[in-house]
Design a protein around this motif. Structure first.
Motif, mmCIF file in Angstrom:
data_model
loop_
_atom_site.group_PDB
_atom_site.id
_atom_site.type_symbol
_atom_site.label_atom_id
_atom_site.label_comp_id
_atom_site.label_asym_id
_atom_site.label_seq_id
_atom_site.Cartn_x
_atom_site.Cartn_y
_atom_site.Cartn_z
ATOM 1 N N GLY A 48 -94.888 34.753 73.910
ATOM 2 C CA GLY A 48 -93.500 35.239 73.032
ATOM 3 C C GLY A 48 -92.661 35.567 74.327
ATOM 4 O O GLY A 48 -91.129 34.974 74.403
ATOM 5 N N ASP A 49 -93.236 35.519 75.655
ATOM 6 C CA ASP A 49 -92.221 35.861 76.557
ATOM 7 C C ASP A 49 -91.838 35.094 76.669
ATOM 8 O O ASP A 49 -90.413 34.713 77.879
ATOM 9 C CB ASP A 49 -93.307 36.336 77.995
ATOM 10 C CG ASP A 49 -92.795 37.916 78.202
ATOM 11 O OD1 ASP A 49 -92.829 38.420 77.290
ATOM 12 O OD2 ASP A 49 -94.295 37.969 78.673
ATOM 13 N N GLN A 50 -92.107 33.702 77.381
ATOM 14 C CA GLN A 50 -91.400 32.390 77.249
ATOM 15 C C GLN A 50 -90.523 31.768 76.188
ATOM 16 O O GLN A 50 -89.963 31.831 76.587
ATOM 17 C CB GLN A 50 -93.296 31.351 76.933
ATOM 18 C CG GLN A 50 -93.708 30.986 78.136
ATOM 19 C CD GLN A 50 -94.949 29.816 78.194
ATOM 20 O OE1 GLN A 50 -95.609 30.226 77.040
ATOM 21 N NE2 GLN A 50 -94.857 29.181 79.404
ATOM 22 N N ARG B 211 -95.030 38.210 81.403
ATOM 23 C CA ARG B 211 -95.844 39.234 81.880
ATOM 24 C C ARG B 211 -97.069 38.792 80.943
ATOM 25 O O ARG B 211 -97.984 38.524 81.599
ATOM 26 C CB ARG B 211 -95.706 40.315 81.264
ATOM 27 C CG ARG B 211 -95.112 41.218 82.083
ATOM 28 C CD ARG B 211 -94.883 43.009 81.626
ATOM 29 N NE ARG B 211 -95.433 43.550 82.604
ATOM 30 C CZ ARG B 211 -95.155 44.533 83.112
ATOM 31 N NH1 ARG B 211 -93.893 44.634 82.684
ATOM 32 N NH2 ARG B 211 -96.069 45.657 83.815
ATOM 33 N N GLU B 212 -96.866 37.989 80.024
ATOM 34 C CA GLU B 212 -98.031 37.660 79.307
ATOM 35 C C GLU B 212 -98.721 36.351 79.651
ATOM 36 O O GLU B 212 -97.983 35.585 80.009
ATOM 37 C CB GLU B 212 -97.174 37.494 77.779
ATOM 38 C CG GLU B 212 -97.929 37.717 76.355
ATOM 39 C CD GLU B 212 -97.344 37.468 75.383
ATOM 40 O OE1 GLU B 212 -97.649 37.079 73.956
ATOM 41 O OE2 GLU B 212 -96.224 37.808 75.695
ATOM 42 N N LEU B 213 -99.870 36.633 79.610
ATOM 43 C CA LEU B 213 -100.486 34.885 80.299
ATOM 44 C C LEU B 213 -100.780 33.830 79.284
ATOM 45 O O LEU B 213 -100.987 34.783 77.691
ATOM 46 C CB LEU B 213 -101.204 34.718 81.041
ATOM 47 C CG LEU B 213 -101.444 35.544 82.690
ATOM 48 C CD1 LEU B 213 -103.139 36.010 83.598
ATOM 49 C CD2 LEU B 213 -100.642 35.137 83.395
ATOM 50 N N PRO B 214 -100.691 32.277 79.280
ATOM 51 C CA PRO B 214 -101.641 31.909 78.383
ATOM 52 C C PRO B 214 -102.384 32.822 77.731
ATOM 53 O O PRO B 214 -103.723 32.717 78.650
ATOM 54 C CB PRO B 214 -101.072 30.373 78.528
ATOM 55 C CG PRO B 214 -100.016 29.980 80.091
ATOM 56 C CD PRO B 214 -100.154 32.216 81.252
ATOM 57 N N PRO B 215 -103.071 31.894 76.579
ATOM 58 C CA PRO B 215 -103.864 32.633 76.569
ATOM 59 C C PRO B 215 -104.937 31.565 76.462
ATOM 60 O O PRO B 215 -105.197 30.257 77.611
ATOM 61 C CB PRO B 215 -104.296 32.053 74.704
ATOM 62 C CG PRO B 215 -102.818 31.007 74.568
ATOM 63 C CD PRO B 215 -102.196 31.566 75.426
ATOM 64 N N GLY B 216 -106.359 31.934 76.385
ATOM 65 C CA GLY B 216 -107.669 31.476 77.595
ATOM 66 C C GLY B 216 -108.064 31.851 79.216
ATOM 67 O O GLY B 216 -108.601 31.645 80.023
#
Ligand code: ADP
Ligand code: MG
Length: 701
Positions: A276-278, A452-457
């Motif tokens: 979302g942030d990206q 802020r949100e890191l990519p999953p995993g």
């Protein structure tokens, strides 16, 4: 008055205002012998000397009886010398001079290492004031390399609040203090205050602020003095920013309109779904590109948060709309990593990227320059070679700058001047988050995208705080990681006093580890190596040819070694929290679990609380905000690693200075609105010159 605490240092003459910018050796010939040492610190004129500020103060003003000395503190005492002995050096062991000291309350020892001829200045029966750090040696206290002066001859070194300056080879703290005291005495009266009384308000006059900043009577005096100097520095910065804003208002960028369907197609062609942030960052950039007002956007997010992917989309958008785009990184190795990361993404998007750096052969460089000039090269990724004179971009629409703060202002300006269809839009990437309030008070109109949100995993990095007693265990751990094919970073303590000392400590630590871990391949990188040597070692580390890389903070810039699983940071309490977080971000980039060990023998609560913030959080913003909260007043360490402009006096982590920044911004806007070139306020232009950014040593090369 300086003269009050050292009559011996009274200057023989006063300078005229015009003398302030002439060589010290010609306007103060009596100091000619010291001028070579000063020059090594970048001080050639009296004005430069005035602004060469201490980075710390040691409060030796209270004299303590020897019987009451406290362990591990810097203190002063009035003592008798009972005996002096010289122990000659032997092999690698330096000469030592040991003095037995006493007063009515007890006794102590003082020790000096190396051939410093201390013994010639010391005699049995002397009465001295000694000032220095005290440790308990056996049953009695010991001063290590204290400063001392005979009783009755007060000086700038002992029994007072003593300034501590950054040093260079061949200049001692003592000599520097003496020289600065004399220059101050001669030069301050000639200094004109650049501010009018109304502008100054309740801030101290400049001469008083400088005098106090160098030689305060009490530690409490330093805060208002530094506030005044911070204001001048912030004003210099704000004047430059206000001028740039004004100039930009007149500039026109190409309106790069990318239809939503094209954006969707580009994003859809990525090998993953944007977070979302990206997505929000992409939307902000696409909107800015469409305007004729040049974009000035900062994209901030932790290491590994996916900024590169956003950059790839932005580059592809510009190209799709018929423009060229460039991405610049501060070092060759970073530029190569960007190229390695971006080229496949861009390739998948049907965009051709070229790599350009100073290290390519002349023929290769020429070929790429030609490809740029005839528009064949759509995206160019590289070091600042990208903006060298010879490169001519016919249609540069977008310029992306990585780790923006590592570039000098001049280089950024040169890049901006490359756009020939007008000013290019610019996007700066930074992995050092800046709390919003802070960014706004400095840049005001800068647009900011935050991831802020890191990519999953992503796997969290296990962070632990350990003291030195754990070193043998930690070394075993490094060895077992190496045996499992993984690699470690060891970051050596920050040494504020001098780069040379820091390098020496890095070398010593590399030697120690190589001896302790003979089976491992230990490498070393530091800021005083040649850029090529450092890049070669970094490249070897990235290739797995080195198991343990000992480093000063030069590794902080985003080198990516997915196989590195351990980050050991020595004397971690000396680093800023944002910096610790940055360093930690060097590991945890691969599939293995990874570790960050904060080594610290600190016992004070604040230091431990700070380290605990890093241990307990993996969120760069949370850490930056906690850092802002926890840093107390009087922090002189500045914001070198914050991603903000390099400031020498002001600290934007200091709420008082943040308010001063706002005030400086209003004043700068007002002045620049009527007088953009500062023609009527030459003293303010002078201030800008005084605070011209110091180029980063080495790592910007
Ligand atoms: P940064 O430039 O912020 O350090 P990168 O863009 O290099 O981060 O991303 C780090 C890693 O995460 C890369 O391997 C990248 O391919 C991957 N990545 C980025 N965005 C996503 C996403 N939305 N989903 C999955 N993986 C992603
Ligand atoms: Mg990256």
């Amino acid at each position: 008055m300086v003269a009050r605490y050292d009559r011996a240092m009274q200057s023989r003459r006063a300078l005229a205002p015009t003398d302030l910018d002439h060589p010290i050796r010609s306007v103060l010939p009596e100091l000619a012998r010291g001028s070579a040492g000063l020059a090594r610190l970048g001080i050639t004129t009296p004005r430069e000397a005035l602004w060469y500020l201490p980075f710390r103060y040691d409060d030796f003003s209270e004299l303590r009886p020897l019987g009451d000395l406290r362990q591990d503190e810097k203190q002063s005492a009035r003592v008798r010398v009972d005996a002096v002995r010289v122990e000659p050096g032997f092999g690698r062991r330096p000469q030592r001079v040991i003095a037995q000291l006493s007063d009515d309350s007890g006794s102590a020892e003082a020790i000096w290492f190396g051939r410093r001829f201390v013994e010639r200045r010391l005699q049995q029966g002397d009465e001295l004031i000694v000032s220095g750090k005290v440790t308990q040696k056996g049953w009695r206290p010991q001063f290590t390399s204290p400063e001392f002066t005979p009783v009755g001859r007060e000086s700038v070194h002992t029994a007072r609040v003593v300034p501590v300056y950054h040093l260079a080879a061949g200049v001692t703290q003592k000599r520097l203090r003496e020289l600065l005291a004399r220059i101050l005495e001669a030069a301050l009266a000639a200094l004109e205050d650049p501010l009018t009384d109304a502008e100054r308000g309740t801030l101290l006059p400049l001469d008083e602020a400088l005098r106090t900043a160098h030689f305060p009577e009490t530690e409490a005096e330093t805060a208002p003095a530094l506030d005044r100097l911070a204001f001048d520095e912030l004003l210099a910065l704000q004047l430059t920013l206000a001028q740039a804003r004004r100039a930009r208002d007149e500039l026109i960028a190409p309106a790069i309109r990318v239809p939503p369907s094209d954006v969707a197609e580009i994003v859809g062609a990525l090998p993953f779904t944007l977070t979302g942030d990206q997505g929000a960052a992409v939307a902000g950039i696409v909107e800015d590109l469409a305007s004729e007002r040049p974009m000035r956007r900062l994209l901030q997010g932790d290491v590994g948060s996916g900024k590169t992917a956003v950059a790839a989309v932005a580059l592809a958008c510009a190209v799709r709309a018929g423009w060229q785009a460039a991405l610049m990184a501060p070092t060759e190795i970073l530029a190569r990593q960007h190229y390695a990361g971006l080229a496949p993404l861009l390739d998948g998007l049907g965009v051709r990227a070229e790599f350009l750096s100073g290290s390519l052969t002349a023929a290769r460089k020429r070929a790429i320059r030609d490809a740029i000039a005839d528009g064949m090269a759509e995206v160019v990724i590289g070091t600042h070679a990208v903006i060298s004179e010879a490169v001519d971009f016919p249609r540069l629409g977008l310029a992306i700058v990585d780790e923006q703060h590592r570039f000098g202002v001049g280089q950024r300006a040169a890049l901006q001047a490359k756009g020939s269809g007008g000013e290019p839009h610019t996007l700066a990437l930074t992995a050092t988050p800046i709390p919003r309030t802070l960014a706004l008070s400095v840049y005001g109109d800068l647009a900011i995208s935050t991831i802020r949100e890191l990519p999953p995993g992503r796997k969290p990095i296990r962070t632990e705080i350990r003291d030195r007693r754990a070193l043998p265990k930690i070394e075993e751990f490094l060895a077992s990681e190496a045996a499992a094919g993984r690699q470690s970073f060891v970051v050596v303590p920050l040494v504020m006093e001098s780069d040379a000392l820091q390098v020496a400590s890095a070398e010593a630590e590399a030697e120690r580890l190589a001896a302790a871990l003979p089976a491992l391949r230990v490498g070393l990188v530091h800021g005083q190596q040649k850029a090529e040597a450092r890049d070669a070692t970094m490249t070897a580390f990235a290739a797995g040819e080195i198991d343990v890389l000992v480093a000063t903070t030069v590794i902080e810039v985003g080198i990516d070694v997915p196989n590195a699983s351990v980050m050991l940071i020595e004397d971690a309490e000396r680093f800023g929290l944002a910096q610790l977080h940055q360093l930690r971000g060097r590991v945890g980039r691969g599939t293995d679990r990874s570790f960050c060990i904060l080594l610290s023998d600190a016992t004070d609560e604040l230091a431990l609380a700070r380290l605990d913030v890093v241990r307990g959080s993996q969120d760069g913003f949370e850490i930056a905000e906690a850092d802002l909260r926890l840093r107390g007043a009087g922090n002189l360490l500045g914001t070198r690693q914050s991603g903000l402009p390099p400031l020498r006096v002001a600290s934007l982590f200091e709420p008082r200075h943040l308010r001063l920044a706002q005030r400086a911004r209003e004043l700068a806007d007002r002045v620049v609105r009527d007088d953009p070139a500062l023609a009527r306020r030459p003293e303010l232009a002078r201030l800008q010159a005084d605070f011209a950014p110091i180029e980063e040593e080495g790592d910007a090369a």
